[in-house]
Design an enzyme around this catalytic site. Sequence first.
Site, mmCIF file in Angstrom:
data_model
loop_
_atom_site.group_PDB
_atom_site.id
_atom_site.type_symbol
_atom_site.label_atom_id
_atom_site.label_comp_id
_atom_site.label_asym_id
_atom_site.label_seq_id
_atom_site.Cartn_x
_atom_site.Cartn_y
_atom_site.Cartn_z
ATOM 1 C CD GLU A 155 -26.835 9.554 16.020
ATOM 2 O OE1 GLU A 155 -27.054 9.207 14.846
ATOM 3 O OE2 GLU A 155 -26.975 10.731 16.424
ATOM 4 C CD GLU A 177 -29.267 12.146 11.951
ATOM 5 O OE1 GLU A 177 -29.080 13.175 12.614
ATOM 6 O OE2 GLU A 177 -28.810 11.046 12.279
#
Length: 303
Positions: A184, A279
Site C-alpha cells: 500500500e 478504510e
Amino acid sequence: MERRGFIKKIGLGSTLLGASGAMSIPSFAAQKAEPTFNMDFAPHFGMFRNSAPDGVVDQLKFMADQGFRSLEDNGMLGRSVEEQTLIAKTMESLEMRMGVFVIDGGENWKVSLTSGKQEFMDNFLATCRKSVEVAKRVNAKWMTVVPGYFERNLPIGVQTGNVIEAYKRAAEIFEPHGLVMVMEPLSDNPDLFLRHADQSYMICKAVDSPACKILYDIYHMQRNEGNLIATMEKTWEEIAYIQIGDNPGRKEPTTGEINYSNVFKYIHDKGFTGICGMEHGNAKPGVEGEKALIEAYRKVDIS
C-alpha cells in the site's frame, strides 16, 4: 439473505457477543434486510458501533443486513484465536468475505525493510508465517504490507532493491497457500518510502509473483498524485485490492472532492470483482452519521 437460526448455526455462547453477555441479534431479526450493494464494499469494526453496540457479532449482523458483503479488519493479527474463530464462523454464516488485515510486525516497520538489516527482515518474515495461519483461520486471501520509512543513508536504488528482496522472500511464504500480500502506497507523512502507484508497479514486476500485488488506496493516491483513473489504468494489471476514503478528511464518499461515481464505474467496467475496503472514518457522529454513511454508499454504488 436468510438470517434465521443465525446464532444456533454458529453455535457460540452469548458471553462472546458483548460485554453484558446479552444477545442483541434478535433486535435485528425483525428488520428487513436492505438490498445488497453491487460493489463489494467492506466496512470495518467500529464503523457502526452506535447502531450495533454489542460486539463483533452484532456489528457483522448489522453490516450484512445493510447489504454489505465483506469485512476488513486491519488489526485481525492481534486478536485472540478465539475471537478470530468467532469472526470467521459469523462471517461464514452471513455469507460474507474477509478483506485485508495488516501484516504488522510492531514498530520495526518504521525503521523499515529499506534498510536491508537482517533483524528487520527476520521479524517481517516471521510475521508473514504467523499471518498464513491467521489467514487460514479467518478465510482471508489478502494482507496489507508496507515497507516502512526511508533509510536516509542509502541510495534510493539500494533501498528499492532491499524491499524487492524482502517481498520475494515473503512471496515464497504466501504463494504456496494462494495468499496475496498487497503493498500500500501511503500519504501519511513524507518519511514513508512507498508513495506512488508506478513505484509499487515496478516492485511487483521485480518480485514477479502472484503473491505480491498493489493495494490501491484511493484516498492516499489522490493526496500523493491524483489523476486516479489514468493512474489505475497504467498499473491495473498489478492492482488486487482497493480501499476508499474521500479527500480532504478521509471520510465516506460524497464528503470530499473525489468523484466516486465515476471512479467506481471505471473499476466496475474493468471487471473488478474484488473488495473495496472502507478504510475511513465517519463524517458525522452517532447513529445518524452511520445512516448518512450508508446512504452515501447507496448514492455512489454502480447500478
